[in-house]
Design a protein around this motif. Structure first.
Motif, short mmCIF file in Angstrom:
data_model
loop_
_atom_site.label_atom_id
_atom_site.label_comp_id
_atom_site.label_asym_id
_atom_site.label_seq_id
_atom_site.Cartn_x
_atom_site.Cartn_y
_atom_site.Cartn_z
N SER A 82 -7.38 3.91 -10.19
CA SER A 82 -7.78 5.30 -9.95
C SER A 82 -6.87 6.38 -10.53
O SER A 82 -7.10 7.55 -10.28
CB SER A 82 -7.92 5.53 -8.43
N LEU A 128 0.82 -1.21 0.00
CA LEU A 128 0.00 0.00 0.00
C LEU A 128 0.85 1.26 0.00
O LEU A 128 0.37 2.34 -0.33
CB LEU A 128 -0.93 0.01 1.22
N SER A 152 4.86 2.49 -4.66
CA SER A 152 4.30 2.75 -5.98
C SER A 152 4.94 1.81 -7.01
O SER A 152 6.16 1.81 -7.17
CB SER A 152 4.56 4.20 -6.39
N GLY A 169 -6.84 1.42 -5.94
CA GLY A 169 -5.70 2.29 -6.17
C GLY A 169 -5.14 2.14 -7.58
O GLY A 169 -4.79 3.13 -8.24
#
Length: 281
Positions: free
Chosen positions: A139, A107, A110, A136
């Protein structure tokens, strides 16, 4: 032939788990898969992975990791359970230069920082963070994304929400976000008995590939509209969307009856509302 030799140098996964004293952590949402044929079927869902970069979230002791490597992938795994790192190190040694393991929280990492080009995400997602990771990845305002496909195992209930059609009980915000600019399908069901320990619920694998993004629509606006609409899904749109500036006027302009409920709107209708609102929000 070379790949077969590498695999025979690795002991069976059950033996590795026993030797390292590993057990599935409830806190981390872990459930282990041992069936190599099943794991190979999962690794085949994205298509050929020969020479392709693959991100795996929560590889654990490396069952799916082995299958991805057998398929010829270059695998980067993010694992926060340091108990599993020695077992993964054995897999890394058997496949020199093909596996990289990063200790950390997926989480907070990246994927863009890990790959220079396109990559696939294939994962038996931990149940406790699966939906957050998935939304995520969906989005980003920039589209198409860097990832080429998502092949993800969820609780079957969540998987059905991702691929649900309008006017069904499973249809909601997750379906709209997954389908408005991607193609999503239920690729495989996985029986609870396939896992060790067996979870209380069934699992399913969803395969997602990015499609064309409808022009003139902001992801941020679409998220706001769907959050409001489905946040009060039993109410009519005139009630659930009244807190979104311009939403009721957008419904009128588009000829959408404000007495309808959110679950009756198609993905295309939600996109149309978001397009009208994008300049204003």
């Amino acid at each position: 032939m070379r790949r077969e030799k590498k695999m025979t140098s690795l002991p069976p996964l059950r033996e590795v788990i026993a030797r390292h004293g590993l057990s599935a952590s409830k806190a981390l949402g872990q459930n282990f898969l041992f069936d190599e044929q099943l794991l190979d079927r999962i690794a085949a869902i994205p298509g050929s992975l020969e020479g392709r970069d693959v991100l795996e979230i929560g590889p654990g002791p490396g069952g799916l990791t082995r299958a991805l490597l057998r398929a010829g992938a270059n695998v980067t795994g993010i694992e926060m359970d340091r108990r599993c790192l020695p077992a993964l190190a054995e897999v890394e040694a058997a496949y020199p230069g093909k596996l990289k393991v990063i200790e950390g929280d997926a989480l907070k990492i990246s994927p863009k920082s890990l790959f220079a080009g396109p990559y696939h995400i294939v994962a038996n997602l931990p149940y406790n963070v699966g939906t957050a990771l998935f939304t995520g990845w969906l989005s980003g305002e920039t589209w198409p994304p860097q990832w080429a496909s998502l092949t993800l195992m969820f609780q079957e209930e969540v998987a059905r929400r991702i691929v649900a059609e309008p006017d069904t009980s499973a249809y909601g915000r997750l379906a709209v976000l997954a389908q408005w600019r991607s193609r999503s399908k239920l690729a495989m069901k996985v029986h609870r008995s396939a896992f060790t320990p067996p979870p209380k619920i069934m699992s399913a694998i969803v395969h997602v590939v990015p499609g064309a993004a409808p022009p003139g629509v902001s992801m941020r606006v679409l998220e706001r509209v769907t959050e409001a609409a489905f946040g009060q899904r039993r109410k009519m749109l005139r009630q659930s969307l009244k807190g979104v500036p311009g939403a009721l006027a957008a419904l009128e302009a588009l000829g959408i009856d404000p007495q309808r409920r959110a679950e009756t709107l198609t993905v295309a209708e939600f996109v149309s509302v978001a397009r009208v609102l994008t300049p204003a929000i």
